[in-house]
Structure formats: C-alpha cells, structure tokens
Design an enzyme around this catalytic site. Structure first.
Site, PDB file in Angstrom:
ATOM      1  N   GLN A 255       5.682  79.985  79.147  1.00 42.11           N
ATOM      2  CA  GLN A 255       4.639  79.335  78.344  1.00 42.11           C
ATOM      3  C   GLN A 255       4.321  80.153  77.111  1.00 42.11           C
ATOM      4  O   GLN A 255       3.953  79.598  76.073  1.00 42.11           O
ATOM      5  CB  GLN A 255       3.396  79.067  79.172  1.00 42.11           C
ATOM      6  CG  GLN A 255       3.603  77.946  80.170  1.00 42.11           C
ATOM      7  CD  GLN A 255       4.301  76.732  79.557  1.00 42.11           C
ATOM      8  OE1 GLN A 255       3.716  75.981  78.789  1.00 42.11           O
ATOM      9  NE2 GLN A 255       5.576  76.537  79.876  1.00 42.11           N
ATOM     10  N   HIS A 258       6.048  79.179  73.832  1.00 41.94           N
ATOM     11  CA  HIS A 258       5.778  77.920  73.127  1.00 41.94           C
ATOM     12  C   HIS A 258       5.287  78.157  71.704  1.00 41.94           C
ATOM     13  O   HIS A 258       5.785  77.547  70.766  1.00 41.94           O
ATOM     14  CB  HIS A 258       4.747  77.080  73.887  1.00 41.94           C
ATOM     15  CG  HIS A 258       5.387  76.106  74.817  1.00 41.94           C
ATOM     16  ND1 HIS A 258       6.145  75.056  74.372  1.00 41.94           N
ATOM     17  CD2 HIS A 258       5.405  76.027  76.167  1.00 41.94           C
ATOM     18  CE1 HIS A 258       6.606  74.374  75.417  1.00 41.94           C
ATOM     19  NE2 HIS A 258       6.176  74.933  76.509  1.00 41.94           N
ATOM     20  N   GLU A 322      -4.346  74.542  82.052  1.00 38.91           N
ATOM     21  CA  GLU A 322      -3.451  73.386  81.920  1.00 38.91           C
ATOM     22  C   GLU A 322      -2.447  73.392  83.086  1.00 38.91           C
ATOM     23  O   GLU A 322      -2.275  72.406  83.779  1.00 38.91           O
ATOM     24  CB  GLU A 322      -2.707  73.470  80.582  1.00 38.91           C
ATOM     25  CG  GLU A 322      -1.717  72.339  80.361  1.00 38.91           C
ATOM     26  CD  GLU A 322      -0.788  72.578  79.177  1.00 38.91           C
ATOM     27  OE1 GLU A 322      -0.622  73.747  78.762  1.00 38.91           O
ATOM     28  OE2 GLU A 322      -0.227  71.589  78.683  1.00 38.91           O
ATOM     29  N   HIS A 323      -1.786  74.533  83.264  1.00 36.51           N
ATOM     30  CA  HIS A 323      -0.849  74.701  84.382  1.00 36.51           C
ATOM     31  C   HIS A 323      -1.365  75.801  85.279  1.00 36.51           C
ATOM     32  O   HIS A 323      -1.783  76.856  84.799  1.00 36.51           O
ATOM     33  CB  HIS A 323       0.536  75.142  83.881  1.00 36.51           C
ATOM     34  CG  HIS A 323       1.127  74.249  82.850  1.00 36.51           C
ATOM     35  ND1 HIS A 323       1.071  74.540  81.511  1.00 36.51           N
ATOM     36  CD2 HIS A 323       1.781  73.076  82.968  1.00 36.51           C
ATOM     37  CE1 HIS A 323       1.680  73.580  80.829  1.00 36.51           C
ATOM     38  NE2 HIS A 323       2.121  72.671  81.691  1.00 36.51           N
ATOM     39  N   ASP A 356       7.805  70.790  83.379  1.00 34.38           N
ATOM     40  CA  ASP A 356       8.007  70.550  81.946  1.00 34.38           C
ATOM     41  C   ASP A 356       9.160  69.572  81.714  1.00 34.38           C
ATOM     42  O   ASP A 356       9.176  68.834  80.734  1.00 34.38           O
ATOM     43  CB  ASP A 356       8.337  71.865  81.224  1.00 34.38           C
ATOM     44  CG  ASP A 356       7.081  72.636  80.856  1.00 34.38           C
ATOM     45  OD1 ASP A 356       5.979  72.105  81.041  1.00 34.38           O
ATOM     46  OD2 ASP A 356       7.220  73.782  80.371  1.00 34.38           O
ATOM     47  N   HIS A 415     -30.673  34.735  78.743  1.00 36.08           N
ATOM     48  CA  HIS A 415     -29.882  35.148  79.911  1.00 36.08           C
ATOM     49  C   HIS A 415     -30.372  34.393  81.155  1.00 36.08           C
ATOM     50  O   HIS A 415     -29.586  33.901  81.959  1.00 36.08           O
ATOM     51  CB  HIS A 415     -30.030  36.647  80.179  1.00 36.08           C
ATOM     52  CG  HIS A 415     -29.281  37.526  79.236  1.00 36.08           C
ATOM     53  ND1 HIS A 415     -29.571  37.597  77.904  1.00 36.08           N
ATOM     54  CD2 HIS A 415     -28.235  38.384  79.448  1.00 36.08           C
ATOM     55  CE1 HIS A 415     -28.757  38.462  77.329  1.00 36.08           C
ATOM     56  NE2 HIS A 415     -27.928  38.951  78.251  1.00 36.08           N
TER      57      HIS A 415
HETATM   58  N1  HSO Z   1       4.843  73.170  78.623  1.00 34.67           N
HETATM   59  C1  HSO Z   1       4.667  72.215  77.539  1.00 34.67           C
HETATM   60  C2  HSO Z   1       5.659  71.083  77.597  1.00 34.67           C
HETATM   61  C3  HSO Z   1       7.074  71.453  77.322  1.00 34.67           C
HETATM   62  N2  HSO Z   1       7.687  72.578  77.708  1.00 34.67           N
HETATM   63  C4  HSO Z   1       8.031  70.731  76.683  1.00 34.67           C
HETATM   64  C5  HSO Z   1       8.962  72.553  77.328  1.00 34.67           C
HETATM   65  N3  HSO Z   1       9.166  71.426  76.680  1.00 34.67           N
HETATM   66  C6  HSO Z   1       3.250  71.673  77.568  1.00 34.67           C
HETATM   67  O1  HSO Z   1       2.829  71.297  78.803  1.00 34.67           O
HETATM   68 ZN    ZN Z   2       6.640  74.351  78.441  1.00 34.32          ZN
END
Ligand code: HSO
Ligand code: ZN
Length: 427
Positions: A255, A258, A322-323, A356, A415
C-alpha cells in the site's frame, strides 16, 4: 518507520492523523473549470486536455478500432489473469443480489421494496504512474450486473493521445458502453453537465488525485451522486508472533507504493515482531521500482506497540482503516470486535493484493476514517431502492382514521381530505 511504544489513549488522535491534504486553493480552480465546461462543453475539455495532458485531440471518443488494437496488444497471460479476476468479482457481486421485500402491514395494506439500476453511471480511472485497470473491473462489473444502461468511462490520454491498452481491454470485456479520453477536473465536469460527446451521468465512481476528489464533491452540488469521499490508500495490520514478518512487511509496502500520501500502520503486542518487520521493510523496499514513493509514504507510517489485544482493537476502531489485515493467534477476538474497516484480510496467506485484484471483493473502499460511516463499493452502489404500495378498500378503512388524525394534527387539511373522500365513498 516511526515506532511508538504504548501510546496513551489521549495521544491516539495525534498518532493516527492521516497525512494532511490541502484543498482550499483547489476549490476555486475546480469551480472555474466546471463553469467553463458547463458553458462550452467539448471545446473547453479539449483546451484543458492540451494544457494538462499535453496532447491536442480531434475527438475525445475512443473508437472501436482503437479498442480492438489495444486488446490485441495485451498478452494472453495478462488476459487470462484479468479474466480470472473478472469471474471471481462477478461471482461475489452477483451473489449480492437481493430479492423483493414484501410485507402486508395491515390486512389490505401491501408494501414492498424493489431495487432498480442507476441508469447512467460514470467511471473515472486515473492515468499517472500506475494505470489502474483493475479498478475498471471493480466498477464496471457490478454496474453491468446491476443493469446500468449507460456505463461511461473517462481516463486521461497520454502524450500520444492514447489510453493504456489494459484499461481499454478491461473496459471492453466488462461492458463499458463508451470510453472517453479525458481526465482530471474536466472529466468530472463533462460527466456532470454532459457535453457534445460525453453523456451526463447520475452517479460518478472512481479514484483520483485531489483535483478529481474536489471535482467529485462539486458534482454533488449539481445533483450528481458520488461513490464516496476518496482519499489516499491506507492499510492497518494487526499482527503477533504467529505472523510472518516478511509477509507483513510486503503487505505494508504494497500500500505504501501507491502514492507518497499513502499510510500504513502496524499494531502489535509483540516488540520482537515490530523489530523484525522494521528490518524486513528496510530490506524489501530497496528492491522496489517505486521505492521513492514507498519511502515517502513509509515516512507517514507507524509501528505501534500496544499492551494487549483489547487496546489494539480500540485503537484500530478509532482509526477505521480502509484495509485491515489480521494476522494473530486470537483471530476471532479481532473479527468479532472490528467495527470500522473497509475490508478485512485474515491470516498469513491473505495478502491485501488479493482483494486489490482477484479474490472477488471490491477494492473501492472508504479511506480517511470514513469506514466509520461508509461502505465500500458493492452491487447496491449501482442501484437504488424504490418502495411500492397498494391499498385495498379494506386496507384504507383500516388505516384511514389514523391518517386523518395525523394530518389534522399537522394542520394539513388536503392530506386529510385525500383519505376522508375515499372513506366516505365506501360508506
Ligand atoms: N489498493 C488500492 C486499489 C488498487 N491496488 C488497485 C492496486 N491496484 C485501493 O484500495
Ligand atoms: Zn493497492
């Protein structure tokens, strides 16, 4: 990674802060682009595409032949992988279909609820450093299963005026009805107002940078719904000595890569494990092509040592990740007590990457603590519930007087009359 030992509950707010996002100056830019797109449609969209994406397009529409060409250029191995993911996502989302709920609340008073698809939906897929074609599967598959008629996709073109081949392939096999080469604020504005080429939609889904996020929020002022307030990816892992430190480190890094504003957190009762994971992260990060990004987000991240499972749980529910990965001996305690998380991953062999891409669950999930009040995207996100009722002569006799009395008490004579006239006709 920053290590915090036994934080007091009064410190939690501070240590669980998400990386700050500055939005104030963005709002003015978003508003002015919306106004321009509302007035001049495609012309303005093309102007901003030249300015932001550095390409001048004759047409915003992705043609059939471009889709064909793109899908020919995707390798068979990748196609097979995408198809496996598609099949699992379809299975899991198709199972979310619910049947009509019907109740006769009183004899002759029938009430029921049915769901209908949102007819026109817009999906936004960012360009940038990683082409997230997996997000198309997560959005277009449930849209199609729900029965949405128009599934519009917008994604920014590269400098050659093209969209990534895997994005086009995924869009094609998932039943996207139209694809446009448009990104950023102008894409969201286009789907909000409709232009000569882009249809207006009723709900917009998908991730994006801060500009896209603010644009989606502005779209809601024009009667367009959005999936949820989006934010940078985040992961919280609860682990003890039964967890494999290399696996946990790989999840945290998955994560962290990202974006520079992603956040990953480890909560553990084991000092030994925290130590081992810290070392693993240092080793694994060096091998990553996106190590510069991962390093920055690791800078926003924490390894937190807590005294027991109960305290870990309270802290996790306060954060609302989120996760949420749970890799502990006392697994049931965490599963029973987790209240706020977008999606939960259990045990040493459930990497977050599975969700994912390919296990079947949706990866469009609430971030920034919104797991306290929002669900992730699911089949219902593409539908709305409608209620129906049918009242017989017997039924209106049964509830008529109650309605009359309540209408009278609210001072709403018309009414009341709507019932009185009917009751009289039945005397
Ligand atoms: N973890 C990201 C979604 C994603 N990861 C897409 C890889 N590709 C958001 O939940
Ligand atoms: Zn991801």
């Amino acid at each position: 990674m920053q290590r915090i030992n036994y934080p007091q509950p009064k410190e939690w707010d501070e240590i669980l802060k998400r990386p700050t996002q500055t939005v104030s100056d963005i709002e003015a830019i978003v508003y002015s682009i919306f106004k321009e797109v509302e007035a001049d449609g495609d012309t303005v969209i093309k102007k901003y595409t030249t300015q932001f994406d550095k390409v001048t397009l004759d047409s915003l529409v992705v043609s059939e032949s471009e889709i064909e060409q793109a899908s020919n250029s995707v390798s068979d191995a990748l196609k097979q992988a995408i198809n496996l993911a598609k099949s699992n996502i379809e299975k899991f989302h198709a199972a979310q279909k619910t049947s009509k709920v019907a109740v006769e609340t009183l004899p002759g008073v029938e009430c029921w609820q049915e769901k209908r698809p949102i007819q026109k939906v817009g999906l936004y897929i960012p360009g940038g450093t990683a082409p997230l074609f997996s997000t198309i599967l997560m959005l277009a598959i449930p849209a199609k299963l729900a029965g949405c008629k128009e599934i519009v996709l917008c994604s920014p073109p590269d400098k050659n005026g093209e969209i990534n081949s895997a994005i086009l392939y995924a869009a094609q096999i998932c039943g996207v009805t139209q694809i446009f080469k448009v990104g950023g604020i102008q894409a969201i504005a286009g789907m909000t107002f409709g232009t000569e080429s882009i249809p207006k939609v009723y709900k917009i889904f998908g991730p994006g940078n801060q500009y896209v996020t603010v644009a989606k929020q502005l779209a809601t002022k024009y009667n367009v719904a959005i999936d949820m307030p989006a934010g940078p990816s985040e992961l919280l892992v609860a682990a003890d000595d039964t967890a494999n430190p290399a696996f946990v480190a790989s999840d945290l890094l998955s994560q962290a890569e990202h974006g520079v504003d992603s956040q990953v957190i480890l909560v553990s009762t084991s000092e030994k494990l925290i130590e081992a994971i810290g070392t693993e992260i240092e080793n694994q990060i060096q091998q990553l092509p996106r190590k510069d990004i991962a390093r920055k987000s690791i800078g926003n991240s924490r390894l937190i040592l807590v005294k027991d499972d109960k305290e870990a749980m309270a802290l996790i529910n306060e954060y609302g990740p989120e996760h949420f990965i749970v890799c502990v001996e006392n697994e049931n305690f965490y599963l029973e007590n987790i209240q706020n998380a977008g999606s939960v991953f259990i045990g040493n062999y459930t990497p977050e990457s599975a969700g994912d891409y390919a296990s079947g669950t949706n990866h469009t999930l609430p971030t920034n603590g919104y797991a306290k009040q929002y669900s992730g995207v699911n089949l219902d996100s593409f539908m709305k519930s409608m209620t129906f009722q049918k009242i017989s002569e017997k039924g209106i006799k049964g509830i008529g007087t109650a309605i009359e009395l309540m209408a009278e008490a609210e001072g709403l004579q018309a009414h009341k009359n709507a019932v009185t006239l009917r009751l009289k006709s039945l005397k």
